[in-house]
Design a protein around this motif. Structure first.
Motif, PDB file in Angstrom:
ATOM      1  N   LEU A 167       9.461  43.937 -39.121  1.00 19.24           N
ATOM      2  CA  LEU A 167       9.868  42.727 -39.836  1.00 19.24           C
ATOM      3  C   LEU A 167       8.772  41.678 -39.698  1.00 19.24           C
ATOM      4  O   LEU A 167       8.232  41.477 -38.604  1.00 19.24           O
ATOM      5  CB  LEU A 167      11.177  42.179 -39.253  1.00 19.24           C
ATOM      6  CG  LEU A 167      12.325  43.172 -39.023  1.00 19.24           C
ATOM      7  CD1 LEU A 167      13.504  42.475 -38.352  1.00 19.24           C
ATOM      8  CD2 LEU A 167      12.756  43.810 -40.337  1.00 19.24           C
ATOM      9  N   ASP A 193      10.258  51.461 -41.378  1.00 11.99           N
ATOM     10  CA  ASP A 193      11.203  50.760 -42.249  1.00 11.99           C
ATOM     11  C   ASP A 193      10.755  49.300 -42.265  1.00 11.99           C
ATOM     12  O   ASP A 193      10.963  48.570 -41.290  1.00 11.99           O
ATOM     13  CB  ASP A 193      12.621  50.911 -41.687  1.00 11.99           C
ATOM     14  CG  ASP A 193      13.688  50.259 -42.553  1.00 11.99           C
ATOM     15  OD1 ASP A 193      13.342  49.761 -43.646  1.00 11.99           O
ATOM     16  OD2 ASP A 193      14.862  50.252 -42.137  1.00 11.99           O
ATOM     17  N   TYR A 194      10.115  48.876 -43.354  1.00  8.93           N
ATOM     18  CA  TYR A 194       9.415  47.592 -43.379  1.00  8.93           C
ATOM     19  C   TYR A 194      10.123  46.586 -44.277  1.00  8.93           C
ATOM     20  O   TYR A 194      10.508  46.894 -45.409  1.00  8.93           O
ATOM     21  CB  TYR A 194       7.986  47.805 -43.881  1.00  8.93           C
ATOM     22  CG  TYR A 194       7.169  46.547 -44.010  1.00  8.93           C
ATOM     23  CD1 TYR A 194       7.011  45.684 -42.931  1.00  8.93           C
ATOM     24  CD2 TYR A 194       6.527  46.231 -45.205  1.00  8.93           C
ATOM     25  CE1 TYR A 194       6.248  44.531 -43.040  1.00  8.93           C
ATOM     26  CE2 TYR A 194       5.755  45.083 -45.326  1.00  8.93           C
ATOM     27  CZ  TYR A 194       5.619  44.241 -44.239  1.00  8.93           C
ATOM     28  OH  TYR A 194       4.871  43.095 -44.342  1.00  8.93           O
ATOM     29  N   HIS A 195      10.247  45.335 -43.768  1.00  9.19           N
ATOM     30  CA  HIS A 195      10.899  44.268 -44.526  1.00  9.19           C
ATOM     31  C   HIS A 195      10.116  42.972 -44.333  1.00  9.19           C
ATOM     32  O   HIS A 195       9.777  42.604 -43.210  1.00  9.19           O
ATOM     33  CB  HIS A 195      12.345  44.052 -44.055  1.00  9.19           C
ATOM     34  CG  HIS A 195      13.198  45.267 -44.199  1.00  9.19           C
ATOM     35  ND1 HIS A 195      13.978  45.503 -45.309  1.00  9.19           N
ATOM     36  CD2 HIS A 195      13.378  46.335 -43.363  1.00  9.19           C
ATOM     37  CE1 HIS A 195      14.619  46.649 -45.166  1.00  9.19           C
ATOM     38  NE2 HIS A 195      14.270  47.173 -43.998  1.00  9.19           N
ATOM     39  N   GLU A 196       9.861  42.280 -45.439  1.00  8.76           N
ATOM     40  CA  GLU A 196       9.218  40.969 -45.392  1.00  8.76           C
ATOM     41  C   GLU A 196      10.257  39.870 -45.584  1.00  8.76           C
ATOM     42  O   GLU A 196      11.235  40.053 -46.326  1.00  8.76           O
ATOM     43  CB  GLU A 196       8.139  40.879 -46.469  1.00  8.76           C
ATOM     44  CG  GLU A 196       6.992  41.849 -46.247  1.00  8.76           C
ATOM     45  CD  GLU A 196       5.842  41.664 -47.232  1.00  8.76           C
ATOM     46  OE1 GLU A 196       5.957  40.783 -48.141  1.00  8.76           O
ATOM     47  OE2 GLU A 196       4.820  42.376 -47.096  1.00  8.76           O
ATOM     48  N   PHE A 197      10.022  38.732 -44.923  1.00  9.60           N
ATOM     49  CA  PHE A 197      10.921  37.580 -45.005  1.00  9.60           C
ATOM     50  C   PHE A 197      10.168  36.457 -45.705  1.00  9.60           C
ATOM     51  O   PHE A 197       9.293  35.810 -45.117  1.00  9.60           O
ATOM     52  CB  PHE A 197      11.372  37.163 -43.603  1.00  9.60           C
ATOM     53  CG  PHE A 197      12.394  38.087 -42.989  1.00  9.60           C
ATOM     54  CD1 PHE A 197      13.690  37.649 -42.753  1.00  9.60           C
ATOM     55  CD2 PHE A 197      12.062  39.392 -42.647  1.00  9.60           C
ATOM     56  CE1 PHE A 197      14.636  38.489 -42.196  1.00  9.60           C
ATOM     57  CE2 PHE A 197      12.998  40.249 -42.092  1.00  9.60           C
ATOM     58  CZ  PHE A 197      14.288  39.798 -41.868  1.00  9.60           C
ATOM     59  N   SER A 209      17.995  34.119 -42.857  1.00 14.17           N
ATOM     60  CA  SER A 209      16.980  35.050 -42.354  1.00 14.17           C
ATOM     61  C   SER A 209      17.396  35.636 -41.016  1.00 14.17           C
ATOM     62  O   SER A 209      17.228  36.841 -40.765  1.00 14.17           O
ATOM     63  CB  SER A 209      15.632  34.338 -42.210  1.00 14.17           C
ATOM     64  OG  SER A 209      15.139  33.914 -43.459  1.00 14.17           O
ATOM     65  N   ARG A 212      20.068  38.166 -41.638  1.00 15.34           N
ATOM     66  CA  ARG A 212      19.481  39.383 -42.202  1.00 15.34           C
ATOM     67  C   ARG A 212      18.779  40.198 -41.121  1.00 15.34           C
ATOM     68  O   ARG A 212      18.872  41.430 -41.095  1.00 15.34           O
ATOM     69  CB  ARG A 212      18.495  39.003 -43.307  1.00 15.34           C
ATOM     70  CG  ARG A 212      17.812  40.194 -43.972  1.00 15.34           C
ATOM     71  CD  ARG A 212      16.748  39.733 -44.954  1.00 15.34           C
ATOM     72  NE  ARG A 212      15.990  40.835 -45.495  1.00 15.34           N
ATOM     73  CZ  ARG A 212      14.741  40.755 -45.921  1.00 15.34           C
ATOM     74  NH1 ARG A 212      14.100  39.565 -45.869  1.00 15.34           N
ATOM     75  NH2 ARG A 212      14.110  41.799 -46.397  1.00 15.34           N
ATOM     76  N   GLU A 213      18.065  39.511 -40.226  1.00 14.17           N
ATOM     77  CA  GLU A 213      17.385  40.206 -39.141  1.00 14.17           C
ATOM     78  C   GLU A 213      18.377  41.011 -38.304  1.00 14.17           C
ATOM     79  O   GLU A 213      18.183  42.201 -38.048  1.00 14.17           O
ATOM     80  CB  GLU A 213      16.650  39.208 -38.241  1.00 14.17           C
ATOM     81  CG  GLU A 213      16.001  39.844 -37.020  1.00 14.17           C
ATOM     82  CD  GLU A 213      15.590  38.834 -35.971  1.00 14.17           C
ATOM     83  OE1 GLU A 213      15.203  39.264 -34.871  1.00 14.17           O
ATOM     84  OE2 GLU A 213      15.670  37.612 -36.231  1.00 14.17           O
ATOM     85  N   LEU A 216      19.729  44.043 -40.213  1.00 16.22           N
ATOM     86  CA  LEU A 216      18.760  45.125 -40.327  1.00 16.22           C
ATOM     87  C   LEU A 216      18.595  45.860 -39.004  1.00 16.22           C
ATOM     88  O   LEU A 216      18.538  47.106 -38.966  1.00 16.22           O
ATOM     89  CB  LEU A 216      17.407  44.575 -40.786  1.00 16.22           C
ATOM     90  CG  LEU A 216      17.314  44.130 -42.242  1.00 16.22           C
ATOM     91  CD1 LEU A 216      16.001  43.381 -42.486  1.00 16.22           C
ATOM     92  CD2 LEU A 216      17.395  45.338 -43.178  1.00 16.22           C
TER      93      LEU A 216
END
Length: 228
Positions: A167, A193-197, A209, A212-213, A216
């Protein structure tokens, strides 16, 4: 405390920070999900005397990984969890350590969570954030020292040996998001497993945020170590 056979080993950021004796909502949250939480103060941590705080010099990204692996081994020897039910998590410098554990020989965990992690120590020399400006020179060595490659997971990401939840905020002034994007590009297929904020910096501040963190991370942990 939870006793359900799963463990989350958490590494603080810093790298010269420390785990404080205070209420920590993150720890309480994972306890409430049946996970034993083990917090590690690896070499370089303050609060344990000058010698311990300076023991990371020349070995950032290496000595801290050794220390966290030792803590994980202790967790397994004590019977609190097994490699298949243990994950390691950390942010910033703690994320560097997480990446180091996952890229080391036979990772002793089933998965890892790295939030806005340092992955290329030499690249930090080009970042002008004043708080972090001198960490590489004091904890790694002079420019060009081989210790930069030794302690940088970016140089070893092809050896990633367990699933990683990654993240990162798009506006991070301390660890630019390009570091995580390069990690994803160089990693074996299917392990990250990649996620941008969007709009977040070095730490997620917006309530949405943060929510969401947690969502996830919980989904990821349920998939890879199970939860109590």
């Amino acid at each position: 405390a939870a006793g359900a056979g799963t463990a989350l080993v958490m590494v603080h950021g810093g790298p010269t920070d420390q785990w404080r004796v205070e209420f920590n909502p993150r720890i309480a949250y994972w306890w409430s999900r049946g996970v034993d939480v083990v917090v590690v103060d690896p070499r370089g941590t303050t609060g344990h005397g000058r010698e311990f705080a300076q023991a990371l010099r020349g070995g950032w990204g290496v000595y801290d990984v050794v220390d966290v692996r030792a803590a994980i081994d202790y967790v397994h020897a004590a019977g609190w969890a097994s490699p298949s039910t243990t994950a390691v998590a950390g942010s910033s410098s703690g994320g560097l350590t997480v990446l180091g554990v996952l890229c080391s020989a036979t990772p002793p965990v089933a998965a890892g969570v790295a939030t806005y992690p340092v992955s290329d120590l030499a690249a930090l020399l080009d970042v002008d954030h004043r708080y972090e400006a001198h960490y590489p020179l004091s904890l790694v060595g002079p420019v060009g020292d081989p210790a930069y490659d030794a302690g940088s997971p970016m140089m070893h990401i092809g050896r990633l040996g367990a699933p990683l939840l990654l993240l990162h905020g798009t506006d991070d002034p301390v660890v630019p998001i390009e570091q995580s994007r390069r990690l994803v590009a160089g990693a074996p297929d299917g392990l990250i497993d990649y996620h941008e904020f969007e709009g977040e910096g070095h730490g997620f501040s917006a309530p949405a945020s943060r929510r969401r963190e947690f969502e996830l991370v919980e989904r990821f942990l349920r998939a890879h170590i199970g939860l109590g």
